[in-house]
Design a protein around this motif. Structure first.
Motif, PDB file in Angstrom:
ATOM      1  N   PHE B  87       0.821  -1.200   0.000  1.00 31.44           N
ATOM      2  CA  PHE B  87       0.000   0.000   0.000  1.00 31.44           C
ATOM      3  C   PHE B  87       0.861   1.258   0.000  1.00 31.44           C
ATOM      4  O   PHE B  87       0.638   2.191  -0.780  1.00 31.44           O
ATOM      5  N   THR B 113     -10.105  -2.235   8.729  1.00 37.00           N
ATOM      6  CA  THR B 113      -9.256  -1.296   8.001  1.00 37.00           C
ATOM      7  C   THR B 113      -8.222  -2.054   7.175  1.00 37.00           C
ATOM      8  O   THR B 113      -7.995  -1.752   5.999  1.00 37.00           O
ATOM      9  N   ARG B 116      -9.757  -3.406   4.060  1.00 32.15           N
ATOM     10  CA  ARG B 116      -9.934  -2.416   2.993  1.00 32.15           C
ATOM     11  C   ARG B 116      -8.632  -2.117   2.278  1.00 32.15           C
ATOM     12  O   ARG B 116      -8.588  -1.949   1.060  1.00 32.15           O
ATOM     13  N   LEU B 117      -7.574  -2.024   3.062  1.00 34.02           N
ATOM     14  CA  LEU B 117      -6.274  -1.764   2.457  1.00 34.02           C
ATOM     15  C   LEU B 117      -5.857  -2.921   1.557  1.00 34.02           C
ATOM     16  O   LEU B 117      -5.340  -2.730   0.462  1.00 34.02           O
ATOM     17  N   LYS B 119      -7.801  -4.909   0.026  1.00 30.59           N
ATOM     18  CA  LYS B 119      -8.620  -4.823  -1.182  1.00 30.59           C
ATOM     19  C   LYS B 119      -8.078  -3.774  -2.147  1.00 30.59           C
ATOM     20  O   LYS B 119      -8.079  -3.967  -3.365  1.00 30.59           O
ATOM     21  N   LEU B 120      -7.655  -2.649  -1.587  1.00 27.83           N
ATOM     22  CA  LEU B 120      -7.142  -1.587  -2.454  1.00 27.83           C
ATOM     23  C   LEU B 120      -5.898  -2.053  -3.197  1.00 27.83           C
ATOM     24  O   LEU B 120      -5.757  -1.851  -4.414  1.00 27.83           O
ATOM     25  N   GLU B 122      -5.063  -5.095  -3.831  1.00 25.90           N
ATOM     26  CA  GLU B 122      -5.490  -6.129  -4.780  1.00 25.90           C
ATOM     27  C   GLU B 122      -6.162  -5.491  -6.004  1.00 25.90           C
ATOM     28  O   GLU B 122      -5.930  -5.897  -7.142  1.00 25.90           O
ATOM     29  N   PHE B 123      -6.942  -4.477  -5.716  1.00 27.55           N
ATOM     30  CA  PHE B 123      -7.645  -3.758  -6.787  1.00 27.55           C
ATOM     31  C   PHE B 123      -6.656  -3.215  -7.813  1.00 27.55           C
ATOM     32  O   PHE B 123      -6.877  -3.320  -9.023  1.00 27.55           O
TER      33      PHE B 123
END
Lengths: 153, 153
Positions: B87, B113, B116-117, B119-120, B122-123
């Motif tokens: 990240f 949290t 979400r990180l 996921k970001l 991975e996104f």
DNA sequence: TAAAAATGTTAGGTTAACCGAAAAATTTAA
DNA sequence: TTAAATTTTTCGGTTAACCTAACATTTTTA
């Protein structure tokens, strides 16, 4: 290279005083204690320390106020806090969790990291509308799929 | 709701043992001491604690190894660490700073949290190519301007 | 294989940050 | 205006996590 100047605890106290001053005016030992969920003796002890370091003014049994130096630190911490809250909300973290995590992160992140996060928040907030990628990110969170995947697969 | 189970220090030690085991094989007191930049007596003390909690096996003057329970915790921490590094690199934070900050964040962030990180990261990583918005973000960092601003102003 | 070197442990100490109980000061209210 | 209630401070503890110095063990090497 850049060393941390103050303990998390010192930063928390200064930030707490700053918030209470802004929201309620007067700041007393018990206000700080309930804000930080500590006991009054712990607060008294820390107020002593903060006085000696020149961050606050505090007369026995009286009110607490930030000195210019204390205000500077408090504003810095509060600014980091605000940035982190905004960032966590971008991520879609719920308010309550965001509050908790921002309170932790605000004491540990390097200036450069903070600066990048601030830029990211600004990047999104100054965009003319909610950026597409953010919508796609939220979609990705829900489905695990990229929006355009259908085209490509 | 979700309480933190272990201290930052406990997590750091387990993670350190995990890394050293993976990279060098044997894990000894001095390896951990130099990895964490602590003195050997501090390490001995903590190893005692970790043994009693069932996270490691450690015979006096001998080698250290993680129990399955210790391994589970170490892997969790290491996984958070990896996510955070990725990240921070997305953000454009330099490697060294990213390492330092990941080591702090990995102990304090809520699961949600972290999720979400993750996921970001991975996104971005599963996107077919470097996303446009990331390029725009980097441009924004440098110039403070949005790429499409010219069109609109 | 015994002395020297390196490594690990024990013992005792420090510091920051919290706590509870009790004392002191202040505020409230009868 | 004094007694009761509240708030704040003082005092003495606790805990986690570090440390140094000294001692014990293991490893190296001459």
């Amino acid at each position: 290279m850049f060393k941390k100047k103050f303990s998390s605890s010192v930063e928390d106290y200064l930030e707490a005083i700053y918030f209470i001053e802004k929201e309620r005016g007067d700041v007393r030992t018990s206000d700080i204690a309930s804000f930080l969920k500590h006991r009054p003796p712990s607060v008294t002890e820390m107020l002593d320390k903060l006085s000696k370091k020149g961050f606050i003014k505090h007369e026995k049994y009286g009110k607490v106020s930030l000195t210019p130096q204390g205000m500077r630190v408090a504003e810095e911490v509060a600014s980091r806090h605000k940035t982190l809250i905004s960032f966590l909300e971008l991520l879609g973290v719920d308010r309550e969790t965001a509050e908790i995590d921002a309170c932790k992160m605000e004491h540990v992140l390097n200036r450069r990291t903070m600066s990048r996060l601030r830029k990211l928040v600004e990047f999104v907030q100054t965009a003319p509308e909610e950026p597409e990628w953010l919508k796609h990110y939220r979609h990705f969170i829900k489905t695990g799929e990229h929006v355009e995947c259908k085209k490509r697969v």
